[in-house]
Design an enzyme around this catalytic site. Structure first.
Site, PDB file in Angstrom:
ATOM      1  N   SER A 101       0.811  -1.222   0.000  1.00 48.64           N
ATOM      2  CA  SER A 101       0.000   0.000   0.000  1.00 48.64           C
ATOM      3  C   SER A 101       0.841   1.268   0.000  1.00 48.64           C
ATOM      4  CB  SER A 101      -0.912   0.008   1.233  1.00 48.64           C
ATOM      5  OG  SER A 101      -0.158   0.126   2.418  1.00 48.64           O
ATOM      6  N   THR A 221      -2.040   2.887   3.606  1.00 48.36           N
ATOM      7  CA  THR A 221      -1.262   4.124   3.595  1.00 48.36           C
ATOM      8  C   THR A 221      -0.498   4.111   4.898  1.00 48.36           C
ATOM      9  OG1 THR A 221      -2.922   5.386   2.362  1.00 48.36           O
ATOM     10  CG2 THR A 221      -1.551   6.665   3.829  1.00 48.36           C
ATOM     11  N   THR A 239       1.754   7.061   0.494  1.00 50.28           N
ATOM     12  CA  THR A 239       0.929   5.947   0.022  1.00 50.28           C
ATOM     13  C   THR A 239       1.112   5.682  -1.462  1.00 50.28           C
ATOM     14  OG1 THR A 239      -1.364   5.120   0.017  1.00 50.28           O
ATOM     15  CG2 THR A 239      -1.069   7.390  -0.646  1.00 50.28           C
ATOM     16  N   ARG A 249      -5.161   9.838 -10.769  1.00 51.08           N
ATOM     17  CA  ARG A 249      -5.984  10.055  -9.563  1.00 51.08           C
ATOM     18  C   ARG A 249      -5.076  10.392  -8.382  1.00 51.08           C
ATOM     19  NH1 ARG A 249      -6.135   7.584  -4.178  1.00 51.08           N
ATOM     20  NH2 ARG A 249      -8.257   7.720  -3.406  1.00 51.08           N
ATOM     21  N   VAL A 250      -5.447  11.439  -7.666  1.00 48.03           N
ATOM     22  CA  VAL A 250      -4.707  11.832  -6.471  1.00 48.03           C
ATOM     23  C   VAL A 250      -5.672  11.690  -5.295  1.00 48.03           C
ATOM     24  CG1 VAL A 250      -3.783  13.865  -5.305  1.00 48.03           C
ATOM     25  CG2 VAL A 250      -3.039  13.327  -7.619  1.00 48.03           C
ATOM     26  N   GLY A 251      -5.231  11.043  -4.248  1.00 42.12           N
ATOM     27  CA  GLY A 251      -6.093  10.836  -3.088  1.00 42.12           C
ATOM     28  C   GLY A 251      -5.919  11.937  -2.054  1.00 42.12           C
ATOM     29  N   ASP A 252      -6.245  11.604  -0.829  1.00 45.39           N
ATOM     30  CA  ASP A 252      -6.129  12.582   0.261  1.00 45.39           C
ATOM     31  C   ASP A 252      -4.695  12.713   0.769  1.00 45.39           C
ATOM     32  OD1 ASP A 252      -6.306   9.921   1.173  1.00 45.39           O
ATOM     33  OD2 ASP A 252      -7.059  10.536   3.141  1.00 45.39           O
ATOM     34  N   THR A 272      -5.831   7.454   6.928  1.00 44.25           N
ATOM     35  CA  THR A 272      -5.769   6.390   5.927  1.00 44.25           C
ATOM     36  C   THR A 272      -7.210   6.004   5.600  1.00 44.25           C
ATOM     37  OG1 THR A 272      -5.719   4.601   7.564  1.00 44.25           O
ATOM     38  CG2 THR A 272      -3.601   5.476   6.899  1.00 44.25           C
ATOM     39  N   GLY A 273      -7.402   5.325   4.480  1.00 48.94           N
ATOM     40  CA  GLY A 273      -8.750   4.899   4.107  1.00 48.94           C
ATOM     41  C   GLY A 273      -9.241   5.615   2.859  1.00 48.94           C
ATOM     42  N   GLY A 275      -9.844   7.927   0.377  1.00 44.99           N
ATOM     43  CA  GLY A 275      -9.348   9.288   0.242  1.00 44.99           C
ATOM     44  C   GLY A 275     -10.384  10.263  -0.259  1.00 44.99           C
TER      45      GLY A 275
HETATM   46  N1  ASP Z   1      -6.110   7.272   1.639  1.00 39.90           N
HETATM   47  C1  ASP Z   1      -5.474   6.571   0.550  1.00 39.90           C
HETATM   48  C2  ASP Z   1      -5.984   7.124  -0.744  1.00 39.90           C
HETATM   49  O1  ASP Z   1      -7.167   7.379  -0.857  1.00 39.90           O
HETATM   50  C3  ASP Z   1      -5.685   5.107   0.529  1.00 39.90           C
HETATM   51  C4  ASP Z   1      -5.691   4.391   1.819  1.00 39.90           C
HETATM   52  O2  ASP Z   1      -5.302   4.898   2.839  1.00 39.90           O
HETATM   53  O3  ASP Z   1      -6.096   3.249   1.840  1.00 39.90           O
HETATM   54  O4  ASP Z   1      -5.208   7.223  -1.661  1.00 39.90           O
END
Ligand code: ASP
Length: 371
Positions: A101, A221, A239, A249-252, A272-273, A275
């Site tokens: 991850s 992450t 991450t 794609r860009v996450g949080d 984490t999780g 985004g």
């Molecule tokens: N937060 C991360 C994202 O959305 C992924 C993750 O933490 O599982 O890129």
């Protein structure tokens, strides 16, 4: 060393461990002060100890950061600024091929390319740096720190981020391990009709979208925040993001205020999780602001979980009781060294903590209990 719980921690003899007082004394004897902090020198600036406070030292991380927090504490113990400690801590996971991850070994996007996201924030200067969708660089957290230290920008993405990294001596490497490639091929072969593109749809339609199960859609992450011997705070999140995402794609994780936020006088938070849910609610900033209003770190994290639940209005993202059908986790510490964390769906979730007495896992609070 790692304890499985506080009880175990308290029952352990501390004779062979460095006590917090000895820790601080060792720092004082070694002449550790603002003027000799390594990153202070690197930045050409001096960060005085945070005002009226001798909190910490302490480091927190997600559950996959057991080694991270111990490493961060080791670096802090050497007298370093928290920013260098958190980066050294997450580097262990970025370079680990077995963590799918983060960094090297991370699962790729839908085209089989590993794209990494990271951001970092330095409490004493309130400065931030980040990289989004960077390819071929194993340590995006180090590049995020360089953006903070060696540019007047906060966020670099894609090719520009990679060029900035190579300009500073980073090598471009193939980050796709055989294991990650095989998982991607399997996804292509078996799940290729399930991706992140949505057809035009009625928002009340539950059946639109993919709703990948966790087995199909790997997430993960690493976040790490820490307080150093001067009482100064920094945080970092890094991450490979959502597996099989749409390229670009860009996450949080690389977004300051979403994936990470630090206020040296208040505390730090990271996530984490899913985004997308955090991007729409900027929860790390929200958590720090809730702590400014008096919340404990855990209560502030729970508040952020509730905010996401309240704002999850589309049927495709809800379970049959209208609750989010995904998870987001938050980790936080305040300027007094109190730590806490929470997730939307939990019961058995934990996060990593290390202080001068060693490392331990602490339970995450939760909004809804997993069945
Ligand atoms: N937060 C991360 C994202 O959305 C992924 C993750 O933490 O599982 O890129």
């Amino acid at each position: 060393m790692y304890y499985e719980s506080n009880t175990e921690k308290n029952s352990m003899a501390t004779s062979n461990l460095t006590s917090r007082r000895d820790f601080l004394k060792a720092g004082a004897l070694a002449g550790i002060g603002a003027s000799v902090l390594p990153s202070a020198k690197a930045l050409g600036e001096i960060y005085p100890p945070a005002k009226n406070r001798v909190a910490g030292p302490v480091a927190i991380s997600s559950a996959n950061g057991r080694r991270t927090v111990l490493k961060a504490m080791e670096v802090i113990q050497s007298g370093a600024d928290a920013i260098d400690a958190v980066v050294a801590g997450v580097n262990l996971v970025e370079e680990d091929p077995n963590d799918s991850s983060v960094g090297y070994g991370g699962l790729p996007n839908e085209e089989g390319v590993v794209q990494l996201d990271s951001c970092i924030m330095h409490g004493p200067t309130s400065r931030a740096g980040g990289v989004g969708a960077i390819e071929g660089i194993m340590y995006p957290s180090k590049v995020a720190r360089l953006v903070l230290q060696r540019s007047d920008h906060v966020l670099l993405v894609g090719k520009g981020a990679q060029k900035f990294a190579t300009m500073h001596g980073f090598e471009v490497e193939d980050l796709l391990t055989d294991h990650a490639r095989e998982r991607w091929v399997k996804w292509k072969e078996n799940l290729s009709d399930r991706d992140d593109y949505l057809p035009p749809h009625d928002p009340s339609d539950k059946n639109v979208g993919q709703n990948f199960s966790p087995e199909e859609r790997h997430m993960g992450t690493i976040h790490c925040s820490a307080i150093d011997l001067s009482g100064n705070i920094s945080g970092v999140t890094t991450t490979s993001g959502l597996s099989y995402k749409i390229p670009g794609r860009v996450g949080d994780s690389p977004i300051i205020g979403a994936g990470c936020y630090v206020d040296n006088e208040i505390g730090a938070a990271g996530s984490t999780g899913r985004g997308e849910a955090n991007l729409e609610n900027l929860c790390s900033f929200l958590i720090v602001e809730r702590m400014r209003m008096g919340d404990s770190p855990q209560d502030a994290c729970l508040f952020a979980c509730q905010r996401i639940a309240d704002h999850t209005k589309l049927a495709r993202l809800q379970d049959d009781q209208g609750r989010p059908n995904f998870n987001v986790k938050f980790y936080s510490l305040n300027a007094d060294g109190v730590v806490g964390g929470a997730e939307i769906w939990g019961g058995e979730g934990t996060f990593s903590v290390a202080d001068a007495d060693g490392g331990r896992l602490e339970p995450l609070a939760y909004l809804y209990k997993r069945a």
